[in-house]
Design a protein around this motif. Sequence first.
Motif, PDB file in Angstrom:
ATOM      1  N   GLY A   1       0.809  -1.216   0.000  1.00 55.76           N
ATOM      2  CA  GLY A   1       0.000   0.000   0.000  1.00 55.76           C
ATOM      3  C   GLY A   1       0.839   1.262   0.000  1.00 55.76           C
ATOM      4  O   GLY A   1       0.497   2.250  -0.647  1.00 55.76           O
ATOM      5  N   TYR A   2       1.951   1.224   0.695  1.00 57.97           N
ATOM      6  CA  TYR A   2       2.839   2.381   0.841  1.00 57.97           C
ATOM      7  C   TYR A   2       3.589   2.676  -0.461  1.00 57.97           C
ATOM      8  O   TYR A   2       3.921   3.816  -0.758  1.00 57.97           O
ATOM      9  CB  TYR A   2       3.815   2.082   1.983  1.00 57.97           C
ATOM     10  N   GLY A   3       3.846   1.611  -1.217  1.00 64.33           N
ATOM     11  CA  GLY A   3       4.495   1.787  -2.516  1.00 64.33           C
ATOM     12  C   GLY A   3       6.002   1.875  -2.463  1.00 64.33           C
ATOM     13  O   GLY A   3       6.632   2.294  -3.439  1.00 64.33           O
ATOM     14  N   ALA A   4       6.585   1.495  -1.332  1.00 68.21           N
ATOM     15  CA  ALA A   4       8.053   1.544  -1.198  1.00 68.21           C
ATOM     16  C   ALA A   4       8.463   0.555  -0.112  1.00 68.21           C
ATOM     17  O   ALA A   4       7.700   0.290   0.819  1.00 68.21           O
ATOM     18  CB  ALA A   4       8.508   2.957  -0.823  1.00 68.21           C
ATOM     19  N   PRO A   5       9.687   0.038  -0.218  1.00 72.04           N
ATOM     20  CA  PRO A   5      10.163  -0.861   0.836  1.00 72.04           C
ATOM     21  C   PRO A   5      10.436  -0.094   2.125  1.00 72.04           C
ATOM     22  O   PRO A   5      10.828   1.074   2.088  1.00 72.04           O
ATOM     23  CB  PRO A   5      11.455  -1.453   0.259  1.00 72.04           C
ATOM     24  N   LEU A   6      10.214  -0.751   3.247  1.00 73.61           N
ATOM     25  CA  LEU A   6      10.459  -0.124   4.546  1.00 73.61           C
ATOM     26  C   LEU A   6      11.783  -0.579   5.157  1.00 73.61           C
ATOM     27  O   LEU A   6      12.250   0.018   6.116  1.00 73.61           O
ATOM     28  CB  LEU A   6       9.300  -0.433   5.503  1.00 73.61           C
ATOM     29  N   ASP A   7      12.387  -1.617   4.624  1.00 74.51           N
ATOM     30  CA  ASP A   7      13.695  -2.110   5.073  1.00 74.51           C
ATOM     31  C   ASP A   7      13.782  -2.273   6.593  1.00 74.51           C
ATOM     32  O   ASP A   7      14.608  -1.631   7.256  1.00 74.51           O
ATOM     33  CB  ASP A   7      14.823  -1.182   4.593  1.00 74.51           C
ATOM     34  N   PRO A   8      12.945  -3.156   7.154  1.00 74.88           N
ATOM     35  CA  PRO A   8      12.944  -3.305   8.613  1.00 74.88           C
ATOM     36  C   PRO A   8      14.188  -3.994   9.153  1.00 74.88           C
ATOM     37  O   PRO A   8      14.806  -4.829   8.490  1.00 74.88           O
ATOM     38  CB  PRO A   8      11.708  -4.167   8.868  1.00 74.88           C
ATOM     39  N   HIS A   9      14.519  -3.617  10.369  1.00 74.96           N
ATOM     40  CA  HIS A   9      15.514  -4.312  11.178  1.00 74.96           C
ATOM     41  C   HIS A   9      14.695  -5.132  12.176  1.00 74.96           C
ATOM     42  O   HIS A   9      13.857  -4.571  12.891  1.00 74.96           O
ATOM     43  CB  HIS A   9      16.406  -3.305  11.912  1.00 74.96           C
ATOM     44  N   PHE A  10      14.914  -6.442  12.203  1.00 71.29           N
ATOM     45  CA  PHE A  10      14.128  -7.303  13.098  1.00 71.29           C
ATOM     46  C   PHE A  10      14.856  -7.466  14.425  1.00 71.29           C
ATOM     47  O   PHE A  10      16.051  -7.747  14.465  1.00 71.29           O
ATOM     48  CB  PHE A  10      13.857  -8.653  12.437  1.00 71.29           C
ATOM     49  N   ASP A  11      14.111  -7.258  15.516  1.00 74.99           N
ATOM     50  CA  ASP A  11      14.656  -7.323  16.865  1.00 74.99           C
ATOM     51  C   ASP A  11      13.768  -8.256  17.683  1.00 74.99           C
ATOM     52  O   ASP A  11      12.607  -7.940  17.944  1.00 74.99           O
ATOM     53  CB  ASP A  11      14.688  -5.916  17.469  1.00 74.99           C
ATOM     54  N   ARG A  12      14.318  -9.377  18.079  1.00 79.09           N
ATOM     55  CA  ARG A  12      13.550 -10.395  18.800  1.00 79.09           C
ATOM     56  C   ARG A  12      12.977  -9.873  20.124  1.00 79.09           C
ATOM     57  O   ARG A  12      11.964 -10.386  20.607  1.00 79.09           O
ATOM     58  CB  ARG A  12      14.431 -11.626  19.038  1.00 79.09           C
ATOM     59  N   ARG A  13      13.594  -8.845  20.690  1.00 81.10           N
ATOM     60  CA  ARG A  13      13.089  -8.302  21.956  1.00 81.10           C
ATOM     61  C   ARG A  13      11.657  -7.781  21.823  1.00 81.10           C
ATOM     62  O   ARG A  13      10.925  -7.700  22.820  1.00 81.10           O
ATOM     63  CB  ARG A  13      13.976  -7.163  22.457  1.00 81.10           C
ATOM     64  N   ILE A  14      11.244  -7.421  20.616  1.00 82.82           N
ATOM     65  CA  ILE A  14       9.920  -6.823  20.425  1.00 82.82           C
ATOM     66  C   ILE A  14       8.802  -7.869  20.491  1.00 82.82           C
ATOM     67  O   ILE A  14       7.665  -7.549  20.824  1.00 82.82           O
ATOM     68  CB  ILE A  14       9.866  -6.057  19.081  1.00 82.82           C
ATOM     69  N   TYR A  15       9.117  -9.120  20.224  1.00 86.18           N
ATOM     70  CA  TYR A  15       8.085 -10.171  20.216  1.00 86.18           C
ATOM     71  C   TYR A  15       7.430 -10.261  21.594  1.00 86.18           C
ATOM     72  O   TYR A  15       8.084 -10.597  22.584  1.00 86.18           O
ATOM     73  CB  TYR A  15       8.700 -11.519  19.805  1.00 86.18           C
TER      74      TYR A  15
END
Length: 181
Positions: free
Chosen positions: A69-83
């Motif tokens: 929907g945004y029309g562009a990549p967001l390039d996330p950094h995944f952090d297990r602490r957030i789960y």
Amino acid sequence: MKTLTLLRHAKSGWDDPVERDFDRPLNAKGRRAAATVGRHMRSLDMHFDQVTASPAARVKETLESVETGYGAPLDPHFDRRIYLASAETLLDVIHDTPDNADTLLLVGHNPGLEELVLLLVPDREEDGERDKVEEKYPTASIAQITLDVPNWRAVQPGGGALSRFIRPRDLDPALGPEKNH
């Protein structure tokens, strides 16, 4: 000045027979809601210097649909602490954000995200947006908080202002809760 945007993952599929909660995918309504929110983020010209997200399957799928929907990549950094993190753990993640990022998109789970908004935003908001968050932080909703701080390490409880709270049903009533007849 820093801007923190919190995105709760979209609606997941409880019917899917996965062994671990971590692997639970989105359902069709969740994918539609995430794409709708992504389009709305684009229409508001929202941008993010850093995207930090839970590595859970439903968060990854939410980000894929938001990007559509945004029309562009967001390039996330995944952090297990957030789960499934608490508000305090999420605040630790925020404190670890590089100072050169002025805008942070944090993508995760409830109840931690809702608790984080209530922790950061004092209960003196006049417009009632904080009350909406306190009532319910639905899936695929975004809360944007402005923080008058020089760096992320300086973010403290009560130091933010809620600038917007957008639920999928605000964008398309069909994305709201199911009505029981």
